[in-house]
Enzyme design. Structure first.
Site, PDB file in Angstrom:
ATOM      1  N   GLU A 275      35.505  12.360  62.800  1.00 52.88           N
ATOM      2  CA  GLU A 275      35.710  10.960  63.309  1.00 52.88           C
ATOM      3  C   GLU A 275      34.796  10.286  63.860  1.00 52.88           C
ATOM      4  OE1 GLU A 275      38.636  11.436  66.054  1.00 52.88           O
ATOM      5  OE2 GLU A 275      38.174   9.358  66.790  1.00 52.88           O
TER       6      GLU A 275
ATOM      7  N   ASP B  42      35.672  13.811  74.576  1.00 49.74           N
ATOM      8  CA  ASP B  42      37.223  13.879  72.639  1.00 49.74           C
ATOM      9  C   ASP B  42      35.659  13.511  71.629  1.00 49.74           C
ATOM     10  OD1 ASP B  42      38.108  13.461  71.104  1.00 49.74           O
ATOM     11  OD2 ASP B  42      38.902  10.804  71.256  1.00 49.74           O
TER      12      ASP B  42
ATOM     13  N   GLU C 191      47.466   9.057  75.830  1.00 50.50           N
ATOM     14  CA  GLU C 191      47.007   8.039  75.257  1.00 50.50           C
ATOM     15  C   GLU C 191      48.351   7.602  74.929  1.00 50.50           C
ATOM     16  OE1 GLU C 191      44.852   8.716  72.208  1.00 50.50           O
ATOM     17  OE2 GLU C 191      42.471   8.845  73.648  1.00 50.50           O
TER      18      GLU C 191
HETATM   19  C1  BDP Z   1      40.528  10.931  69.757  1.00 44.05           C
HETATM   20  C2  BDP Z   1      41.524   9.626  68.385  1.00 44.05           C
HETATM   21  C3  BDP Z   1      42.666   9.660  68.306  1.00 44.05           C
HETATM   22  C4  BDP Z   1      43.660  11.023  68.651  1.00 44.05           C
HETATM   23  C5  BDP Z   1      43.138  11.584  69.954  1.00 44.05           C
HETATM   24  C6  BDP Z   1      43.452  12.960  70.216  1.00 44.05           C
HETATM   25  O1  BDP Z   1      40.767   8.539  68.647  1.00 44.05           O
HETATM   26  O2  BDP Z   1      43.199   9.313  67.355  1.00 44.05           O
HETATM   27  O3  BDP Z   1      45.086  10.169  68.830  1.00 44.05           O
HETATM   28  O4  BDP Z   1      42.102  11.829  69.855  1.00 44.05           O
HETATM   29  O5  BDP Z   1      43.085  13.264  69.975  1.00 44.05           O
HETATM   30  O6  BDP Z   1      39.978  11.487  68.907  1.00 44.05           O
HETATM   31  O7  BDP Z   1      45.137  13.076  71.023  1.00 44.05           O
END
Ligand code: BDP
Length: 701
Positions: A412, A384, A310
């Site tokens: 979340e 996730d 990401e």
């Molecule tokens: C996701 C989130 C994001 C996090 C990412 C992570 O949306 O904000 O940075 O995981 O775990 O759940 O790195």
């Protein structure tokens, strides 16, 4: 009466009223409310707890202070503090060495097997006197024992014939804060960051100590202070001093600090022209940085790293692997016994079109290549933190590498701080899931605690989401998720229900009827959320960005794996992601016989059905209904559960502190609205495809 006197009088009456109805609670004391117990319970405890025998040294300050505050509050009288047992009804607290100097009458032979953090609490007789012994090898273990003892009183347990022995199953039990240095919290729904970086190191917020006590009461022994999407500044001398100041408050409570690091830190704050992990100058930079950190924080825990995921940088920028990156840091931390928690949350779709397969494909070939002080930190599921996911296939697939489990406390994808969703049952489902990695019974718990693969290094992390809201978590019931995470991290064999009941009694009420009702609400709340958001193995139908409301039709302009349609694949022919051997073959990443079980839609547990299979709308479910009918039933069932929680909560009026009662009522109303919205939006959207398919079939007949 003079006006001034009258005002004073009214104030006193007001105070008495509040005091007699119990303190109006804003949730800030968490489960550490030590309010006066009711009779006859209080009296029976008072008999057993007349004096507290505890060393007066600094090493025992935290447990002494906690026991004194707790016992005084709960019993309404302060026990006499002594250095040796002088009467019936003593609580005697100490380590193997302090207890032994006092008496040879007690048998401490079993303390060793309890390790550094374990403790025992035992009813014994000393010179015909009744004594409750709280003992451990270390002060930290004694602290955990002290909290356990208080928990017994707070949850109305008998203390007549105590014989408790406990030790944690998992070595590193951490919170992960996704807190940024500007005070914002990624995926936090409870205000700003609790770390007031701008005031540190000079000003120490009193909440740090409450935080330390709350975590220690659960056995949490570490915390990563900053976001995995890390800023390099955290490693500057300025921020390390601030970090050291926090570490100082947490240390007496057995909590070490850890930091998330950014892989490019040597370039961004170190002035180097590369961060290639094999470059000597880079290795040297990290070594020097580690020295600097340990000079300030001798018990520093280590680094957490999100690399090449990401948008975060990683060793791949130089053609190196995750192992090269992790080992670079491991080498720097090793002389100080620090560890690296290298995250496996990666999904480079050039590796595989199916996001659920990516981490496994990248990490499994690296098994055996990580240094011995590296843990690979792995989310519970392959995507996730969805409301429900099957287990991450990495668990049980890297025998030579300790895998640290990452769970998400902050909600979340489960209604954030607006929905009452108790996650204890989710985590139990994960920890008890059988990977079959080494035959039946190889549960995720046994992989994570190291016992299945013989690792001594083991860990579990919970993404915290705590914030500056008075009650720390936004929703008063989200506190229960923090609580449950800590308790299960200590001992994942505890039942989610037992943990919920402890929390309710310590936090909300000890009224047995109310406890039962609230426990019942909590027990089904997660499954209800799965039902009204993503039933039957669906996932990622949330709106992009904030991840809150439903958006099953969402198509991301650039990345199809961020589109809802990528996950559900609904069309006239059916719904679901085919990960079977005929599809992406993600099932092959699981061990047999789980693999075969998941591969066949007839044996795949229905809770994961659409995760692994694309099925026609008229697929026959075990209930006898078609898939489309079953979806409607599930969405409706989820809504009805929330409406039932709303009605049930109303019956508790007067039994719960007013502010908390009102707050929960408000949030339940919103949750019910949201659940109805989820149901309506999703059924309308999926209904178009289902209807089209039914029409087509009818026309063919
Ligand atoms: C996701 C989130 C994001 C996090 C990412 C992570 O949306 O904000 O940075 O995981 O775990 O759940 O790195």
């Amino acid at each position: 009466m003079q006006r001034k006197e009258r005002t004073l009088w009214l104030a006193v009456v007001g105070w008495m009223l509040t005091a007699s109805c119990g303190r109006a609670d804003d949730g800030s004391r968490l489960w550490l409310r030590y309010d006066l117990l009711e009779e006859p319970l209080r009296h029976s405890y008072q008999e057993r707890i007349r004096e507290l025998v505890i060393p007066s040294t600094e090493a025992f300050a935290a447990v002494r202070e906690e026991l004194l505050e707790g016992l005084t509050g709960l019993l309404g009288q302060t026990p006499a503090v002594r250095e040796s047992v002088s009467q019936n009804g003593a609580v005697w607290v100490g380590t193997a060495s302090t207890l032994r100097t006092d008496s040879s009458l007690i048998d401490l032979s079993d303390l060793k097997e309890l390790g550094e953090e374990g403790f025992l609490i035992r009813s014994i007789k000393i010179d015909f006197r009744d004594v409750i012994l709280i003992a451990s090898q270390t002060e930290r273990g004694v602290l955990y024992g002290g909290f356990c003892f208080l928990r017994l009183l707070q949850s109305s347990q008998p203390i007549d014939n105590l014989n408790i022995k406990e030790k944690p199953r998992i070595a590193r039990r951490l919170l992960n804060h996704w807190d940024n240095l500007d005070g914002s919290v990624e995926r936090g729904y409870a205000g700003r960051s609790i770390w007031r970086w701008q005031d540190l190191p000079e000003r120490i917020d009193p909440r740090y100590k409450v935080y330390a006590r709350a975590n220690a009461s659960l056995g949490i022994n570490g915390t990563v202070l900053n976001n995995v999407n890390a800023q390099p500044q955290i490693l500057t001398a300025e921020y390390l001093k601030k970090t050291a100041a926090i570490a100082q408050v947490l240390r007496p409570y057995g909590i070490r600090v850890y930091l998330s690091i950014k892989f490019t830190a040597p370039m961004e704050i170190g002035g180097l022209s590369t961060c290639d992990p094999l470059e000597p100058a880079v290795r040297n930079w990290w070594k020097e940085k580690a020295k600097e950190i340990y000079t300030l924080i001798p018990d520093f825990g280590g680094f957490l790293v999100k690399a090449y995921s990401e948008g975060q940088p990683g060793p791949q920028m130089y053609g190196r692997t995750h192992a090269d990156g992790a080992n670079l840091l491991a080498e720097a931390l090793a002389p100080f016994h620090g560890i690296v928690m290298w995250r496996s949350f990666v999904y480079d779709l050039t590796i595989d079109e199916d996001r659920a397969k990516c981490a496994y494909l990248e990490f499994v070939p690296l098994d055996g290549k990580f240094a011995s002080n590296v843990l690979v930190q792995t989310k519970n599921g392959p995507i996730d933190f969805q409301p429900r996911e099957p287990i991450n296939p990495l668990l049980g697939a890297m025998p030579k590498t300790p895998l640290m489990l990452e769970l998400q406390i902050t909600q979340e994808y489960t209604g954030q701080a607006k929905h009452l969703v108790y996650l204890g049952p989710q985590w139990k489902e994960v920890l008890e899931a059988d990977t079959y990695a080494y035959g039946p019974g190889t549960t995720v718990g046994r992989i994570v605690d190291g016992s299945a693969e013989g690792h001594t290094l083991s860990g579990i992390a919970g993404v915290s989401g705590l914030g500056t809201d008075a009650n720390w978590t936004g929703h008063p019931f989200s506190q229960a998720n923090w609580y449950a995470f800590g308790r299960l991290a200590w001992d994942y064999t505890l039942s989610a229900d037992a943990v919920a009941r402890e929390w309710i009694q310590m936090t909300l009420t000890r009224d047995p009827k109310a406890v039962n009702l609230i426990a019942e609400m909590m027990a089904g709340s997660w499954e209800a959320c799965v039902d009204y958001m993503t039933p039957l193995g669906l996932a990622h139908l949330m709106a992009e960005g904030h991840h809150y409301g439903p958006a099953p039709d969402y198509v991301h302009p650039g990345r199809h794996d961020w589109s809802s349609t990528y996950y559900h694949r609904a069309s006239k022919t059916g719904i679901g992601f085919d990960r079977s051997s005929k599809g992406s073959n993600a099932v092959s990443q699981y061990h047999p016989p789980l693999r075969e079980l998941l591969d066949n839609p007839k044996t795949c547990p229905e809770k994961y059905l659409l995760w692994f299979h694309h099925l026609p709308w008229d697929w026959r479910m075990s209930s006898g209904r078609t898939l489309w009918e079953e979806m409607q039933v599930r969405y409706q069932r989820g809504v009805e559960y929330v409406e039932w929680m709303q009605r049930t909560w109303k019956t508790l009026e007067g039994k719960i502190d007013r502010p908390i009662f009102d707050e929960v009522s408000r949030r339940l109303a919103l949750q019910a609205d949201n659940a109805r919205q989820w149901r309506d939006v999703c059924l309308k959207y999926f209904g178009q495809f289902a209807a089209a398919s039914i029409e087509k079939k009818n026309a063919q007949q």
